[in-house]
Design an enzyme around this catalytic site. Structure first.
Site, mmCIF file in Angstrom:
data_model
loop_
_atom_site.group_PDB
_atom_site.id
_atom_site.type_symbol
_atom_site.label_atom_id
_atom_site.label_comp_id
_atom_site.label_asym_id
_atom_site.label_seq_id
_atom_site.Cartn_x
_atom_site.Cartn_y
_atom_site.Cartn_z
ATOM 1 C CD GLU A 157 -18.376 -50.126 29.582
ATOM 2 O OE1 GLU A 157 -18.797 -49.152 28.837
ATOM 3 O OE2 GLU A 157 -17.251 -50.844 28.323
ATOM 4 C CG HIS A 161 -23.192 -50.200 23.610
ATOM 5 N ND1 HIS A 161 -22.819 -50.113 22.059
ATOM 6 C CD2 HIS A 161 -21.842 -49.162 24.692
ATOM 7 C CE1 HIS A 161 -21.193 -49.580 22.781
ATOM 8 N NE2 HIS A 161 -20.999 -50.328 23.575
ATOM 9 C CD GLU A 162 -23.492 -47.789 27.937
ATOM 10 O OE1 GLU A 162 -22.262 -48.237 28.254
ATOM 11 O OE2 GLU A 162 -22.939 -47.369 27.095
ATOM 12 C CG HIS A 181 -20.271 -52.635 27.353
ATOM 13 N ND1 HIS A 181 -19.228 -53.288 26.272
ATOM 14 C CD2 HIS A 181 -20.400 -51.194 27.583
ATOM 15 C CE1 HIS A 181 -18.176 -52.490 25.968
ATOM 16 N NE2 HIS A 181 -19.555 -51.138 26.390
ATOM 17 C CD GLU A 200 -16.568 -50.330 23.646
ATOM 18 O OE1 GLU A 200 -17.861 -50.127 23.761
ATOM 19 O OE2 GLU A 200 -16.290 -49.640 24.568
ATOM 20 C CG ASP A 229 -10.037 -41.232 27.509
ATOM 21 O OD1 ASP A 229 -11.586 -41.692 26.982
ATOM 22 O OD2 ASP A 229 -10.376 -40.243 28.115
ATOM 23 C CE1 TYR A 263 -17.912 -47.366 21.723
ATOM 24 C CE2 TYR A 263 -15.408 -47.165 20.844
ATOM 25 C CZ TYR A 263 -16.446 -47.400 21.728
ATOM 26 O OH TYR A 263 -16.264 -46.786 23.409
#
Ligand SMILES: [Zn+2]
Length: 637
Positions: free
Chosen positions: A301, A325-326, A329, A348, A403, A411
């Site tokens: 994003e 979704h992006e 954001h 998320e 990460d 999510y």
């Protein structure tokens, strides 16, 4: 001395992996060395030379700080694999002069601490104590070819095959591998950049991009809104631009641009929908950059310019929820940001919820509910493999690489938490709450605890007797799902389940099945097949629907999972080609995991990984390496 404490924790505690029993401080970012209580960056200025040949970025980062502590004598920044050539301080800060002429820069003593495998090296700069509130530092530095946020592609690894390509992917803690700064989402800064490249390529950034920019090897950018460091992003390549609306457009390589503009033609209407639901879009333009297939994520994003995997281009817009979704954001994540990676669910979970609202409005409830069910399936699979503590929304990530610890929990469980509040309080109240939330915390970074306080004041206490504080805390801190969670159902999947079981029972032929199914239905059809189908049934499926040759990356993924489980040889070549040509972690990591379950599969996994590795982003390599080499025997390479 926060920086030093963090340093010691990082270095000493890593082998114990999560065994930390000291109480967690929710306000502290355990993944940064920066002494943010003493200095806070407000502006980042970059002057960068991108060398596609030698795979190095050389340049200067000029950082402006607000000094919070007059007595502080050290500024601590995050770096990873950076070569620091020089550090200087603006002389007017040193001398207290107010001259308006060109500032003079004075070198300052600095050193790099011993690198930590997860956090990198703290860059410690000595500064004299000062009563000034603003300080400016200039760092002359260069990146290493192995920088974890950078992927350098050779011309052959691109769609156009003529020019090299560079892109960054930094979330969560990779920015420090290409810019020395306070690499924590707690700190927000505006940025300006001047990027020098060869003259035939185009540079774009997560900032104001000019679609009509001339290709001359010098590109300037400005991001006037304060953003966290992980959202600073850059791509350089043989890119073209095509408009998809007054505020939206697509950048892509020439062979892809036409198809991309067609696939993402609904971006403008997604934006209008999102504005109606969640308030104004505050970032001027929204463009999409279609990445090379090696891009490790579905999308990233980056503000004003989302980076998107080409694997969502199915030709029929069936996978464009990634764009929703992006885009979402732009509210949840970029406007209101998680203060630490423990709070990633605020980015998320909110975004998956918003994505689903946008998808429902633009493509209908049916598609949104199918995607919600697939999301829940994925969440349940993650619950099955995760220890209880990691099934909480706000998880303890101390001593871990955030990460690699990411799962579907922030999510999908995050989404379900918001679906729950939506159902309990009613759509009208909940939407008003959401809009107020985005306004209240606009351009701020917040913790789970700050969210809770706002939630209590503006929803729980305003409409008492509906949801208790303890119920909220159970969502955030207990494993699994609360018993009263509101789970998605999809009637479109009932048809699919019926068709599958009829075929398996020999009551139905394949040829009169699935004519009007959507991508999500095919994915569900394959994902819920019994694991052992046998060669005859696999071949029957393949002949009826041509799965081995499918150009839809999601359907192909589900098919290849089934092919591995059933040792279905006719798909072997396609499997190898898929693993070598795609770098999106969500699609390829499960295939490697599945292959590793048998000795023959493990041999294939290792062989294909060795071949594919040079084409993967460093974070994809880092995710797959421990799967194919579980004992770390090839670590030396
Ligand atoms: Zn996201």
């Amino acid at each position: 001395m926060r920086a030093l404490t963090a340093l010691l924790m990082g270095a000493a505690a890593i082998p114990s992996m999560g065994a930390d029993t000291t109480p967690l401080d929710p306000a502290l970012d355990y993944h940064s060395y920066a002494n943010v209580d003493q200095f806070r960056a407000t502006q980042v200025g970059l002057d960068l030379q991108v060398d596609l040949e030698s795979k190095v970025i050389t340049g200067v980062a000029e950082l402006q700080f607000k000094r919070l502590d007059p007595a502080a004598t050290q500024l601590v920044l995050d770096t990873r694999d950076l070569t620091i050539n020089d550090v200087s301080q603006r002389a007017t800060d040193v001398l207290g002069a107010t001259s308006k002429s060109e500032p003079i820069w004075v070198s300052r003593p600095f050193h790099l601490e011993k690198p930590d495998p997860i956090l990198g090296s703290a860059l410690v700069i000595d500064l004299p104590p000062s009563r000034k509130t603003v300080e400016a530092i200039r760092i002359d530095y260069e990146t290493q070819p192995n920088a974890s946020a950078l992927q350098w592609l050779t011309p052959k690894q691109t769609a156009g095959r003529h020019h090299a390509f560079l892109y960054t992917h930094a979330e969560p803690i990779g920015t420090r591998s290409w810019i020395p700064l306070q690499d924590t989402p707690q700190v927000r800064a505006t940025y300006k950049a001047l990027v020098h490249t060869e003259s035939h390529v185009l540079a774009v950034m997560s900032a104001g991009n000019d679609p009509k920019a001339k290709r001359n090897g010098e590109y300037s950018f400005e991001m006037p809104q304060p953003i966290p460091s992980y959202l600073i992003a850059l791509a350089v390549g043989d890119l073209e631009f095509k408009e998809t609306g007054p505020r939206t457009g697509v950048y892509a390589e020439k062979p892809v641009i036409k198809a991309a503009a067609k696939e993402f033609a609904d971006t403008e209407s997604m934006m209008e929908t999102a504005e109606k639901l969640f308030g104004p879009y505050r970032w001027a333009r929204y463009d999409i950059l279609v990445m090379p297939p090696s891009f490790p994520m579905g999308g990233m994003e980056n503000p004003r310019l989302s980076f998107i995997t080409p694997t969502v281009m199915a030709g029929d817009k069936s996978l464009v929820s990634v764009i929703a979704h992006e885009l979402a954001h732009s509210w949840s994540g970029n406007l209101v940001t998680n203060a630490t990676w423990r709070d990633a669910w605020l980015n998320e979970g909110f975004t998956v919820y918003l994505e689903s609202r946008i998808t429902a409005a633009v493509y209908g409830e049916q598609r949104a509910s199918m995607e919600a069910v697939l999301g829940l399936d994925g969440l349940r699979a993650d619950f099955a493999r995760l220890k209880p503590a990691d099934q909480a929304l706000a998880i303890d990530l101390r001593d871990r690489d955030p990460d690699l610890a990411f799962s579907l929990v922030p999510y999908e469980k995050g989404r379900l938490f918001l679906v729950y509040l939506d159902a309990k309080f009613g759509r009208e109240r909940f939407d008003a709450f959401l809009r107020g939330y985005f306004d209240h915390f606009a351009f701020k970074s917040i913790t789970t605890e700050q969210f809770n306080q706002y939630l209590e004041e503006n929803l729980l206490n305003r409409f008492p007797g509906i949801v208790t504080r303890d119920q909220v805390l159970a969502w955030e801190h207990a494993p699994g799902l609360p018993a009263d969670a509101v789970l998605p159902v999809s009637t479109a999947f009932v048809t699919v389940d019926q068709a599958r079981s009829d075929w398996l029972a020999g009551r139905r032929q394949l040829r009169n099945l699935g004519a009007d199914w959507a991508t999500q239905q095919w994915v569900h059809f394959l994902d819920d097949m019994p694991p052992a189908l046998g060669a005859a049934r696999m071949s029957e499926l393949d002949q009826a629907f041509g799965f081995t040759k499918s150009q839809n990356a999601e359907i192909e993924h589900s098919w290849l999972m089934l092919a591995i489980r059933n040792d279905y040889r006719p798909s072997n070549a396609r499997l190898e080609q898929y693993l070598e040509s795609i770098g999106r972690r969500k699609l390829i990591v499960p295939l490697y995991q599945e292959l590793m379950k048998t000795p023959a599969g493990a041999l294939t996994a290792k062989r294909v990984f060795d071949k594919a590795k040079p084409g993967y982003h460093p974070t994809t390599v880092a995710a797959i390496e421990p799967i194919v080499n579980p004992s770390g025997e090839d670590d030396a390479q």
